[in-house]
Design an enzyme around this catalytic site. Structure first.
Site, PDB file in Angstrom:
ATOM      1  N   HIS A  77      67.419  44.912  38.385  1.00 29.77           N
ATOM      2  CA  HIS A  77      66.449  45.879  37.723  1.00 29.77           C
ATOM      3  C   HIS A  77      66.567  45.614  36.162  1.00 29.77           C
ATOM      4  O   HIS A  77      67.244  45.139  35.438  1.00 29.77           O
ATOM      5  CB  HIS A  77      66.605  47.379  38.129  1.00 29.77           C
ATOM      6  CG  HIS A  77      66.053  47.618  39.515  1.00 29.77           C
ATOM      7  ND1 HIS A  77      65.060  48.093  39.621  1.00 29.77           N
ATOM      8  CD2 HIS A  77      66.485  47.511  40.600  1.00 29.77           C
ATOM      9  CE1 HIS A  77      64.568  48.413  40.819  1.00 29.77           C
ATOM     10  NE2 HIS A  77      65.670  47.936  41.697  1.00 29.77           N
ATOM     11  N   HIS A 171      52.617  27.814  11.863  1.00 30.40           N
ATOM     12  CA  HIS A 171      52.890  27.580  13.336  1.00 30.40           C
ATOM     13  C   HIS A 171      51.530  26.517  14.099  1.00 30.40           C
ATOM     14  O   HIS A 171      51.825  25.597  14.443  1.00 30.40           O
ATOM     15  CB  HIS A 171      52.814  28.897  14.258  1.00 30.40           C
ATOM     16  CG  HIS A 171      54.085  29.789  14.168  1.00 30.40           C
ATOM     17  ND1 HIS A 171      54.808  30.260  15.259  1.00 30.40           N
ATOM     18  CD2 HIS A 171      54.966  30.299  13.094  1.00 30.40           C
ATOM     19  CE1 HIS A 171      55.842  30.690  14.868  1.00 30.40           C
ATOM     20  NE2 HIS A 171      56.016  30.777  13.653  1.00 30.40           N
TER      21      HIS A 171
END
Length: 284
Positions: A77, A171
Site C-alpha cells: 500500500h 529542458h
C-alpha cells in the site's frame, strides 16, 4: 482445510494480513504450518504501507530462502508513498508475484500502480517486459479512468497527461537536441509522443525558434529573442495551447513584416535623397 482444497486440484494461496507489523516469530510460525500443509504461494502484504524498501527486501529474501518450494507474493500500500519502491524491492528480494492495480487504485492511498511498476521494469529489468505490448498501457489507464470517472493523476508515470511534456527553457532546448537528456523513458515505446510547451511564461528561445521554423518562418537570433519575450509577456495572462501559440507567432511575424517593409521603404527613400545630394551612393 489446505490439504482438502489441494486434494481437489485447486491452487492454494495464503496471505498474512499486515505482515510488516506482525511479530516475525509469529509470522514465520504460521507460514511454516501452511507451507507444510501444502500452500503453493504465501503473501506478504504491507497492509498500511509502514515498511521501507530495505525492510521489504529483507523479509521477502528471508521467506524466499526459507520456503524455496512456494511462490512469494508482495502487496504494497501507498500510505507512506513507498508502494512502487517497495514493490521493486520485493522483486529484488525474490518475490515472483507483485500486486498492482491500474492507476494504483485501492484502499486509502491505493497500492503500487501498474504504470509505475512498468516504468521501473522498463529501466532496470527490460527483459521482464519483452512479451508485453506496452502501447496498451495508456489505453488501459484511460479506459479505467473513463469507466470510474476518475482522472489519471498528474504525477502518474508514463500515462499522466504531462508525463512527456517539457516546459522550462533549458529542458526544451536539451530535449529538442537529444531527447534522452530529460527522458529516461522513450514515449514512442508506449505509443505516445512528447510535447514541447511553448505557450508558457517559462518558454525558452530555442523552443520558440524551433516552433517558428516548423511553421516555415526564418527568424534571425534577434527576432527569436523579441518573439520569445513577446510570447512570455502574453503567457503571463495565461498559458497558450499549441493553436494559440501558432496564431500568436504568425500574428507577430505579420506585424513585424509590415514594420520591416515600412522601415525598408523609409531607408531606401533616405538613401536616394542622400544620393541626390552626392553624400551617399545607394546600391540596391
Amino acid at each position: 482445510m489446505i490439504r482438502l482444497i489441494r486434494s481437489t486440484g485447486r491452487y492454494v494461496r495464503f496471505s498474512a494480513e499486515d505482515a510488516f507489523r506482525s511479530d516475525l516469530v509469529d509470522l514465520l510460525t504460521v507460514f511454516d504450518a501452511v507451507v507444510e500443509a501444502g500452500v503453493q504461494r504465501i503473501g506478504l502484504p504491507n497492509t498500511v504501507g509502514i515498511a521501507t524498501p530495505r525492510q521489504v527486501e529483507r523479509l521477502v529474501a528471508l521467506c524466499t530462502e526459507r520456503y524455496p518450494q512456494v511462490g512469494i507474493e508482495f502487496h504494497g500500500h501507498n500510505d507512506t508513498g513507498c508502494a512502487i519502491a517497495n514493490t521493486v524491492a520485493a522483486l529484488e528480494g525474490g518475490a515472483d508475484c507483485l500486486d498492482v492495480t491500474v492507476m494504483g487504485i485501492g484502499e486509502r492511498n491505493g497500492i503500487a500502480s501498474l504504470s509505475g511498476l512498468i516504468a521501473q521494469l522498463y529501466i532496470h529489468y527490460p527483459e521482464l517486459l519483452e512479451t508485453y505490448d506496452l502501447t496498451q498501457l495508456a489505453l488501459l489507464d484511460h479506459f479505467v479512468s473513463e469507466c470510474l470517472d476518475l482522472p489519471i493523476p498528474f504525477n502518474m508515470p508514463i500515462t499522466a497527461p504531462g508525463a512527456f511534456a517539457h516546459r522550462a527553457g533549458v529542458h526544451t532546448k536539451a530535449v529538442l537536441k537529444n531527447p534522452r537528456s530529460y527522458e529516461v523513458l522513450a514515449p514512442a515505446d508506449f505509443g505516445l509522443i512528447r510535447s514541447i510547451d511553448v505557450g508558457s511564461r517559462f518558454t525558452g528561445r530555442y523552443a520558440v525558434g524551433h516552433r517558428a521554423a516548423a511553421l516555415g518562418l526564418r527568424l534571425s537570433n534577434d527576432e527569436v529573442c523579441h518573439l520569445t519575450q513577446a510570447l512570455r509577456e502574453r503567457a503571463e495572462c495565461g498559458s497558450l495551447n499549441q493553436e494559440e501559440v501558432d496564431a500568436f507567432i504568425h500574428s507577430w511575424w505579420e506585424e513585424g513584416s509590415v514594420s520591416r517593409a515600412e522601415c525598408s521603404g523609409a531607408d531606401i527613400a533616405l538613401r536616394e535623397g542622400n544620393q541626390e545630394k552626392g553624400s551617399v551612393t545607394w546600391e540596391p
